[in-house]
Enzyme design. Structure first.
Site, short mmCIF file in Angstrom:
data_model
loop_
_atom_site.label_atom_id
_atom_site.label_comp_id
_atom_site.label_asym_id
_atom_site.label_seq_id
_atom_site.Cartn_x
_atom_site.Cartn_y
_atom_site.Cartn_z
CG HIS A 1 -2.17 -0.79 1.02
ND1 HIS A 1 -3.32 -0.58 1.73
CD2 HIS A 1 -2.44 -1.79 0.16
CE1 HIS A 1 -4.25 -1.43 1.33
NE2 HIS A 1 -3.74 -2.18 0.38
CE1 TYR B 1 -5.34 4.16 8.48
CE2 TYR B 1 -5.90 4.14 10.81
CZ TYR B 1 -5.16 3.65 9.75
OH TYR B 1 -4.25 2.64 9.96
N PRO C 1 -4.56 0.62 18.49
CG PRO C 1 -6.33 -0.77 17.91
CD PRO C 1 -5.74 -0.04 19.07
CE LYS D 1 4.09 3.46 13.41
NZ LYS D 1 4.24 2.88 12.12
CE1 TYR E 1 -1.34 4.11 9.25
CE2 TYR E 1 -0.04 2.85 7.67
CZ TYR E 1 -1.20 3.02 8.42
OH TYR E 1 -2.20 2.08 8.34
P1 RFL Z 1 0.92 -11.45 21.53
O1 RFL Z 1 0.50 -11.56 20.11
O2 RFL Z 1 -0.09 -11.01 22.53
O3 RFL Z 1 1.49 -12.89 21.95
C1 RFL Z 1 1.78 -13.22 23.29
C2 RFL Z 1 1.71 -14.73 23.42
O4 RFL Z 1 2.11 -15.12 24.72
C3 RFL Z 1 1.25 -16.13 25.18
N1 RFL Z 1 1.30 -16.16 26.67
C4 RFL Z 1 1.92 -17.14 27.38
N2 RFL Z 1 2.57 -18.24 27.00
C5 RFL Z 1 3.09 -19.05 27.98
N3 RFL Z 1 2.93 -18.78 29.30
C6 RFL Z 1 2.28 -17.67 29.72
N4 RFL Z 1 2.14 -17.41 31.02
C7 RFL Z 1 1.74 -16.78 28.73
N5 RFL Z 1 1.03 -15.63 28.80
C8 RFL Z 1 0.79 -15.26 27.53
C9 RFL Z 1 -0.11 -15.74 24.62
O5 RFL Z 1 -1.01 -16.85 24.59
C10 RFL Z 1 0.29 -15.24 23.25
O6 RFL Z 1 0.26 -16.28 22.28
O7 RFL Z 1 2.19 -10.50 21.71
P2 RFL Z 1 3.40 -10.18 20.73
O8 RFL Z 1 4.01 -11.44 20.18
O9 RFL Z 1 4.23 -9.21 21.46
O10 RFL Z 1 2.73 -9.47 19.45
C11 RFL Z 1 2.13 -8.20 19.58
C12 RFL Z 1 1.00 -8.05 18.56
O11 RFL Z 1 0.14 -9.18 18.66
C13 RFL Z 1 0.20 -6.76 18.77
O12 RFL Z 1 1.04 -5.70 19.13
C14 RFL Z 1 -0.57 -6.33 17.50
O13 RFL Z 1 -1.54 -7.27 17.16
C15 RFL Z 1 -1.19 -4.95 17.69
N6 RFL Z 1 -2.03 -4.55 16.54
C16 RFL Z 1 -1.48 -4.05 15.37
N7 RFL Z 1 -0.15 -3.94 15.24
C17 RFL Z 1 0.40 -3.51 14.06
O14 RFL Z 1 1.64 -3.42 13.97
N8 RFL Z 1 -0.37 -3.17 12.95
C18 RFL Z 1 -1.72 -3.25 13.01
O15 RFL Z 1 -2.38 -2.99 12.00
C19 RFL Z 1 -2.34 -3.67 14.25
N9 RFL Z 1 -3.65 -3.79 14.35
C20 RFL Z 1 -3.41 -4.67 16.62
C21 RFL Z 1 -4.20 -4.29 15.50
C22 RFL Z 1 -4.01 -5.18 17.78
C23 RFL Z 1 -5.37 -5.29 17.83
N10 RFL Z 1 -5.91 -5.77 19.05
C24 RFL Z 1 -6.63 -6.98 19.12
C25 RFL Z 1 -5.49 -5.20 20.30
C26 RFL Z 1 -5.56 -4.41 15.53
C27 RFL Z 1 -6.15 -4.89 16.70
C28 RFL Z 1 -7.64 -4.96 16.68
C1 PHB Z 2 -6.15 -4.02 10.43
O1 PHB Z 2 -6.14 -4.25 9.20
O2 PHB Z 2 -6.54 -4.86 11.26
C2 PHB Z 2 -5.70 -2.69 10.91
C3 PHB Z 2 -5.14 -1.80 10.02
C4 PHB Z 2 -4.72 -0.54 10.45
C5 PHB Z 2 -4.87 -0.21 11.79
C6 PHB Z 2 -5.42 -1.11 12.69
C7 PHB Z 2 -5.84 -2.35 12.25
O3 PHB Z 2 -4.49 1.03 12.18
#
Ligand code: RFL
Ligand code: PHB
Length: 412
Positions: free
Chosen positions: A72, A200, A294, A298, A386
């Site tokens: 993108h 957005y 989110p 990041k 971004y």
């Molecule tokens: P995770 O993915 O939460 O993984 C942590 C893992 O640890 C396990 N765990 C344990 N395992 C063993 N023993 C224990 N005691 C444990 N406790 C926990 C869990 O089961 C899990 O599998 O953390 P990690 O790896 O640091 O990754 C971080 C990302 O997942 C997170 O920052 C992103 O998803 C945030 N995020 C976005 N980030 C982006 O860079 N671009 C995006 O577009 C974006 N969109 C988003 C997002 C997060 C969202 N939510 C759900 C908050 C959109 C959403 C809606």
């Molecule tokens: C997504 O595709 O899930 C998404 C994209 C951009 C954001 C947050 C979530 O800022």
């Protein structure tokens, strides 16, 4: 069991770290509390920065991403009934981002690790991480029995609710936190994306975001009050609200293409940073150390850059015997993390309508958005943040050279 690096958590941070270490000949064991299907299906991020793409390629996990990921070159901002495109390459030194879902990143990394990596145990819940003078003991439960993994180093990649953070003594740990007075209702729908880039939208009814997973699957979000129950949001209400919030004066009567909704959930919005990210032989990476709302896309990218730096630091230790990069790890990461914290806060507070927001504050938001739409300087600041800011002297380099093309090289 003994290993060089014990990794708690098999989210993107833990899995990517394990792959980078494996490629460098450093052994690790990954312990994950949940089962494989749960970890692979958890709906989350969608946007990868160039440094994340490079780190995945360096980990050997770039093949499917390079085939199926969609580059993108911009986003659209909608506010005050109009649409304005932010052109990334033109504003941010030729750089762009890639749309490739976190679910797919995780599936690719798990398949590789199980095929040719060190142990990756699912349903292995870590209960405690205990440091002694020259090793760290990780106590976990697997198949009903208690076990201990002895490690030279432990990296807590166990997310916001993890346990590894507790291994940093409370009197040395600092936490900075903000919760927001709204949440997101997110859906996945079998419907073609509204537009070929992300939208957005700021509106008097609240924020909306139109994202995508493929040419036939949309990922859509609506700002909703904290405490919202998904049961109060039948599909038609969600589509009607998206239509209303994404409307512009240029295209009256415009509507989204609707399709079956296959997932629906409410997500709280939070900012959080724990400092420092290392205490002796225990380090934190990804959501275990920091959370962003989110809106700035990041979270996953910060997690990937943390572990790319960590892998480099372990390789340096392995090759030279020096802990210099591990000693610098926390400070190096925190500079980039605070930049992303500010950008995520800025995007969130500029685009959402707080429940107690005054008309004065709404006018300030609209003025800021109009400034971004009319000034290349203001737009460039958003675009640079971004696509990922390169901080002076802190390049956030990955463990080995990337093998694929730059995201900026593909023509729009
Ligand atoms: P995770 O993915 O939460 O993984 C942590 C893992 O640890 C396990 N765990 C344990 N395992 C063993 N023993 C224990 N005691 C444990 N406790 C926990 C869990 O089961 C899990 O599998 O953390 P990690 O790896 O640091 O990754 C971080 C990302 O997942 C997170 O920052 C992103 O998803 C945030 N995020 C976005 N980030 C982006 O860079 N671009 C995006 O577009 C974006 N969109 C988003 C997002 C997060 C969202 N939510 C759900 C908050 C959109 C959403 C809606
Ligand atoms: C997504 O595709 O899930 C998404 C994209 C951009 C954001 C947050 C979530 O800022």
């Amino acid at each position: 069991m003994h290993t060089t690096v014990g990794i708690v958590g098999a989210g993107p941070a833990g899995l990517l770290l394990a792959r980078l270490l494996h490629r460098a000949g450093i052994d690790s064991v990954v312990l994950e509390a949940r089962d494989r299907a749960y970890v692979e299906q958890r709906q989350r991020a969608g946007i990868l920065e160039q440094t994340t793409v490079d780190a995945l390629r360096a980990a050997g996990a770039g093949e499917r991403m390079d085939q199926e990921g969609i580059v993108h070159h911009g986003i659209e901002l909608r506010f005050d009934g109009r649409a304005h495109r932010i052109d990334f390459p033109g504003l941010a030194d030729g750089r762009s981002v890639m749309v490739y879902a976190q679910t797919e990143v995780v599936k690719d990394l798990i398949a590789l690790q199980l095929a040719e990596g060190g142990p990756l145990l699912f349903e292995a819940e870590v209960r405690a991480v205990e440091q002694s003078a020259d090793e760290v003991a990780v106590r976990y439960v697997h198949e009903g029995a208690e076990h201990t993994l002895r490690c030279d180093w432990v990296v807590g990649c166990d997310g916001f609710h993890g346990v590894t953070r507790n291994a940093i003594p409370e009197d040395l740990r600092r936490s900075y936190e903000r919760t927001y007075p709204y949440s997101w209702l997110g859906i996945l729908a079998e419907a073609p994306p509204v537009y070929d880039e992300l939208i957005y939208a700021h509106s008097a009814r609240g924020f909306a975001l139109a994202s995508m997973r493929s040419a036939s699957v949309s990922r859509l979000y609506l700002q909703v009050p904290n405490g919202t129950d998904v049961a109060d949001w039948p599909d038609d209400r969600i589509w009607d609200e998206l239509d209303a919030r994404l409307a512009t004066r240029q295209a009256p009567g415009w509507k989204l293409a609707r399709g079956p909704v296959t997932a629906k959930s409410v997500l709280p919005m939070r900012s959080h940073v724990t400092e420092p990210m290392r205490h002796e032989r225990v380090l934190l990476a990804g959501d275990a150390a920091h959370i962003v709302p989110p809106t700035g896309a990041k979270g996953l990218n910060l997690a990937a850059t943390d572990v790319a730096l960590l892998a480099k630091a372990f390789v340096h230790l392995h090759e030279s015997g020096s802990t210099r990069l591990l000693d610098d790890y926390s400070d190096t990461c925190l500079e980039r993390i605070w930049r992303a914290e500010h950008f995520s806060y800025f995007m969130t507070t500029t685009l959402h309508a707080a429940p107690d927001q005054s008309p004065f504050e709404t006018r300030l938001q609209l003025s800021q958005l109009a400034r971004i739409a009319s000034s290349p300087h203001a737009a460039a600041e958003l675009a640079h943040n971004y696509v990922g800011v390169a901080l002076p002297g802190r390049p956030g380099a990955v463990a080995s050279a990337p093998t694929g093309p730059d995201l900026g090289e593909q023509a729009p």
